[in-house]
Scaffold this motif. Structure first.
Motif, mmCIF file in Angstrom:
data_model
loop_
_atom_site.group_PDB
_atom_site.id
_atom_site.type_symbol
_atom_site.label_atom_id
_atom_site.label_comp_id
_atom_site.label_asym_id
_atom_site.label_seq_id
_atom_site.Cartn_x
_atom_site.Cartn_y
_atom_site.Cartn_z
ATOM 1 N N MET A 108 28.950 25.734 40.214
ATOM 2 C CA MET A 108 29.543 25.375 38.985
ATOM 3 C C MET A 108 29.074 26.116 37.597
ATOM 4 S SD MET A 108 32.191 23.635 39.835
ATOM 5 C CE MET A 108 32.077 24.456 41.125
ATOM 6 N N GLN A 109 27.819 26.566 37.944
ATOM 7 C CA GLN A 109 27.131 27.500 36.897
ATOM 8 C C GLN A 109 27.704 28.871 36.830
ATOM 9 O OE1 GLN A 109 24.932 26.057 34.571
ATOM 10 N NE2 GLN A 109 25.138 24.094 35.535
ATOM 11 N N ALA A 110 28.173 29.144 37.953
ATOM 12 C CA ALA A 110 28.811 30.625 38.110
ATOM 13 C C ALA A 110 30.260 30.539 38.278
ATOM 14 C CB ALA A 110 28.174 31.190 39.297
ATOM 15 N N ILE A 111 30.994 29.559 38.085
ATOM 16 C CA ILE A 111 32.518 29.240 38.350
ATOM 17 C C ILE A 111 33.156 30.345 37.812
ATOM 18 C CG2 ILE A 111 33.206 27.637 36.784
ATOM 19 C CD1 ILE A 111 34.105 27.677 40.373
ATOM 20 N N ASP A 112 32.772 30.858 36.541
ATOM 21 C CA ASP A 112 33.689 31.567 35.812
ATOM 22 C C ASP A 112 33.550 33.124 36.495
ATOM 23 O OD1 ASP A 112 35.140 32.651 33.363
ATOM 24 O OD2 ASP A 112 33.405 33.798 33.205
ATOM 25 N N GLN A 113 32.450 33.562 36.755
ATOM 26 C CA GLN A 113 32.309 34.460 37.594
ATOM 27 C C GLN A 113 33.034 34.660 39.108
ATOM 28 O OE1 GLN A 113 27.995 35.933 37.995
ATOM 29 N NE2 GLN A 113 27.649 34.647 36.140
ATOM 30 N N ILE A 114 32.983 33.415 39.787
ATOM 31 C CA ILE A 114 33.713 33.505 41.022
ATOM 32 C C ILE A 114 35.368 33.589 40.640
ATOM 33 C CG2 ILE A 114 34.112 32.041 43.071
ATOM 34 C CD1 ILE A 114 31.318 30.854 42.523
ATOM 35 N N VAL A 115 35.763 32.654 40.037
ATOM 36 C CA VAL A 115 37.198 32.438 39.707
ATOM 37 C C VAL A 115 37.771 33.591 38.742
ATOM 38 C CG1 VAL A 115 39.033 30.651 38.966
ATOM 39 C CG2 VAL A 115 36.990 29.823 40.125
ATOM 40 N N ASN A 116 37.309 33.653 37.804
ATOM 41 C CA ASN A 116 37.874 34.723 36.666
ATOM 42 C C ASN A 116 37.566 36.110 37.021
ATOM 43 O OD1 ASN A 116 39.451 33.015 35.239
ATOM 44 N ND2 ASN A 116 37.812 32.326 33.833
ATOM 45 N N SER A 117 36.357 36.389 37.479
ATOM 46 C CA SER A 117 35.855 37.817 37.671
ATOM 47 C C SER A 117 36.292 38.092 39.027
ATOM 48 C CB SER A 117 34.540 37.877 37.413
ATOM 49 O OG SER A 117 34.323 37.921 36.210
ATOM 50 N N ALA A 118 35.446 37.751 40.167
ATOM 51 C CA ALA A 118 35.433 37.990 41.400
ATOM 52 C C ALA A 118 36.946 37.870 42.171
ATOM 53 C CB ALA A 118 34.595 37.231 42.415
ATOM 54 N N ALA A 119 37.471 36.803 41.986
ATOM 55 C CA ALA A 119 38.877 36.590 42.653
ATOM 56 C C ALA A 119 39.808 37.122 42.090
ATOM 57 C CB ALA A 119 39.352 34.826 42.496
ATOM 58 N N LYS A 120 39.766 37.938 40.714
ATOM 59 C CA LYS A 120 41.062 38.551 40.347
ATOM 60 C C LYS A 120 40.749 40.036 40.103
ATOM 61 C CE LYS A 120 42.629 34.448 37.796
ATOM 62 N NZ LYS A 120 41.619 33.374 38.276
ATOM 63 N N THR A 121 39.609 40.436 40.387
ATOM 64 C CA THR A 121 39.306 41.810 40.435
ATOM 65 C C THR A 121 40.526 42.855 40.949
ATOM 66 O OG1 THR A 121 36.801 41.568 40.185
ATOM 67 C CG2 THR A 121 37.672 43.662 40.982
ATOM 68 N N HIS A 122 40.770 42.568 42.142
ATOM 69 C CA HIS A 122 41.549 43.479 43.004
ATOM 70 C C HIS A 122 43.066 43.337 42.265
ATOM 71 C CE1 HIS A 122 44.165 44.392 46.559
ATOM 72 N NE2 HIS A 122 43.366 45.208 46.589
ATOM 73 N N PHE A 123 43.486 41.997 41.682
ATOM 74 C CA PHE A 123 44.827 41.969 41.031
ATOM 75 C C PHE A 123 44.813 42.722 39.615
ATOM 76 C CE2 PHE A 123 47.643 39.863 38.157
ATOM 77 C CZ PHE A 123 48.744 39.858 38.937
ATOM 78 N N VAL A 124 43.863 42.392 39.155
ATOM 79 C CA VAL A 124 44.003 42.991 37.607
ATOM 80 C C VAL A 124 43.694 44.501 37.531
ATOM 81 C CG1 VAL A 124 43.396 40.828 36.529
ATOM 82 C CG2 VAL A 124 41.478 42.589 37.293
ATOM 83 N N SER A 125 43.180 45.004 38.447
ATOM 84 C CA SER A 125 42.936 46.476 38.662
ATOM 85 C C SER A 125 43.984 47.349 39.524
ATOM 86 C CB SER A 125 41.652 46.811 39.366
ATOM 87 O OG SER A 125 41.628 46.352 40.951
ATOM 88 N N GLY A 126 45.082 46.617 39.409
ATOM 89 C CA GLY A 126 46.396 47.173 40.045
ATOM 90 C C GLY A 126 45.957 47.733 41.742
ATOM 91 N N GLY A 127 44.913 46.825 42.382
ATOM 92 C CA GLY A 127 44.733 47.216 43.568
ATOM 93 C C GLY A 127 43.829 48.212 43.857
ATOM 94 N N ASN A 128 43.135 48.936 42.967
ATOM 95 C CA ASN A 128 42.498 50.220 42.703
ATOM 96 C C ASN A 128 40.998 49.590 43.069
ATOM 97 O OD1 ASN A 128 44.277 52.186 42.230
ATOM 98 N ND2 ASN A 128 44.494 51.311 40.143
ATOM 99 N N VAL A 129 40.501 48.461 42.625
ATOM 100 C CA VAL A 129 39.173 47.952 42.935
ATOM 101 C C VAL A 129 39.096 46.892 43.937
ATOM 102 C CG1 VAL A 129 37.060 47.424 41.917
ATOM 103 C CG2 VAL A 129 38.509 48.850 40.823
ATOM 104 N N THR A 130 38.314 46.690 44.917
ATOM 105 C CA THR A 130 38.014 45.707 45.827
ATOM 106 C C THR A 130 37.047 44.978 45.407
ATOM 107 O OG1 THR A 130 36.923 47.106 47.276
ATOM 108 C CG2 THR A 130 39.277 46.758 47.609
ATOM 109 N N CYS A 131 36.587 43.689 45.953
ATOM 110 C CA CYS A 131 35.612 43.190 45.518
ATOM 111 C C CYS A 131 35.115 42.093 46.884
ATOM 112 C CB CYS A 131 35.881 41.824 44.615
ATOM 113 S SG CYS A 131 34.357 40.964 43.730
ATOM 114 N N PRO A 132 34.408 42.968 47.625
ATOM 115 C CA PRO A 132 34.133 42.583 49.116
ATOM 116 C C PRO A 132 32.787 41.578 49.103
ATOM 117 C CG PRO A 132 33.244 44.607 48.882
ATOM 118 C CD PRO A 132 34.223 44.377 47.678
ATOM 119 N N ILE A 133 32.761 40.424 48.531
ATOM 120 C CA ILE A 133 31.770 39.634 48.269
ATOM 121 C C ILE A 133 32.115 38.185 48.996
ATOM 122 C CG2 ILE A 133 32.542 38.727 46.133
ATOM 123 C CD1 ILE A 133 29.596 38.411 45.355
ATOM 124 N N THR A 134 31.201 37.656 49.745
ATOM 125 C CA THR A 134 31.306 36.181 50.400
ATOM 126 C C THR A 134 30.421 35.282 49.772
ATOM 127 O OG1 THR A 134 31.709 37.464 52.395
ATOM 128 C CG2 THR A 134 31.224 35.121 52.662
#
Length: 339
Positions: A108-134
């Motif tokens: 929960m200390q990092a939930i903003d990075q997980i939900v708002n940054s990592a999860a949405k990177t591919h979408f907000v970049s128009g499919g140009n940037v992937t975020c291959p993190i597990t």
């Protein structure tokens, strides 16, 4: 991202990974040794912990995959599964980090990075940037760890933006988008048979495909993680008693959810019960909005954890989450319900 940042990151990739291997050479050697020992048997018993660790052979196959962890050196992390802290990473140069939490409660200390940054990177970049993190770590209640270590995040993390343990983790590492892997602490030391195929380095389970664990005709039970075992035990118990034949479906992944497999089963059994270790998710809502609704002979029933913080006292903790007895009791009750 500027070209200078890209160059700096590219230079750091091999340096970072080599530093991790140098810091714990036992880790890399153990991966290969364990792989050889299991593979030579043509199938073997393996704990969930070892199955998850064997999935990390992806580090051997792809030098851009690396593990970030708290106490991942000689101690091998909490629960001996090499847990980690989450860091804000620059993935622009193709890094594929496996970032593990000691427990998802601390995520929960990092939930903003997980939900708002990592999860949405591919979408907000128009499919140009992937975020291959597990992102991975224990989810839900364990034994006597109380409220701050027992929360269940499947419903939280299923919004837009698992032989199963190994296959799903390998698939998560290979996926070009961020994937959340929710594990159960109480299952780490439990052993299951592993087929020769599952021991292969190429064994991967497709994310988003459910598994029909037990065929049945009278009622559909949908579960995931540790709850699958309870559901199977309850189904076997009721079948021996001659009460009903329950079909048990292992969801494997929360999102994407294999709703088609559930609908197909409901059309056959005409009844549905969902079993979850925490609070309620979207399964029931999707069934009610789907073509399966017309095939239901009884209301959909949800078996979940109690709507309270997890108690520390062992006797209270035992009453807070569904088990075999609870599931069997609910299945008997729904057999006599009608819409």
């Amino acid at each position: 991202m500027s070209s200078s940042v890209k160059r700096a990151t590219v230079v750091s990739i091999p340096t970072l990974r080599q530093a991790l291997v140098r810091a714990n050479p036992i880790f890399a050697n153990a991966l290969l040794a364990k792989k050889r020992s299991y593979s030579s048997k043509g199938g073997a018993e393996m704990t969930v912990r070892d199955a998850l660790n064997s999935a990390l052979e992806e580090m051997v196959a792809d030098d851009k995959v690396y593990l970030m962890g708290e106490e991942v050196g000689q101690y091998n992390g909490a629960y001996k599964k090499r847990d980690s802290v989450v860091l804000l990473l620059d993935l622009g140069a193709g890094l594929k980090p496996v970032c593990e939490f000691m427990t998802w409660n601390f995520a929960m200390q990092a939930i903003d990075q997980i939900v708002n940054s990592a999860a949405k990177t591919h979408f907000v970049s128009g499919g140009n940037v992937t975020c291959p993190i597990t992102f991975r770590g224990p989810n839900g209640a364990a034994a006597g760890v109380a409220a701050q270590h027992s929360q269940y995040f499947a419903a939280w993390l299923s919004h837009p933006g698992i032989e199963d343990a190994k296959g799903l983790l390998k698939a998560a590492i290979r996926d070009p988008n961020p994937v959340v892997v929710l594990e159960n602490e109480l299952m780490y030391g439990v052993s299951f048979p592993m087929s020769e195929a599952a021991l292969s380095k190429d064994f991967v389970i497709e994310i988003g495909k459910a598994k029909d664990e037990k065929e049945g005709s009278d009622i559909t039970v949908v579960a995931h993680s540790r709850s699958v075992g309870f559901a199977l035990e309850a189904a076997e118990l009721l079948e021996k008693e001659g009460v009903c034949k329950a079909e048990v479906i292992n969801m494997r992944s929360i999102r994407p959810l294999d709703i088609d497999t559930i609908i197909k089963s409901v059309k056959k059994t005409n009844r549905l019960v969902t079993v979850e270790g925490g609070h309620r998710s979207e399964i029931c809502a999707q069934i009610m909005e789907s073509e399966a609704f017309d095939h239901l002979d009884a209301p959909v029933i949800r078996i979940t954890g109690a709507d309270i913080p997890t108690p520390y006292a062992q006797n209270l903790d035992a009453f807070a989450f569904p088990d075999t007895e609870v599931i069997a009791r609910v299945l008997k009750r729904i057999l006599h319900k009608k819409i």
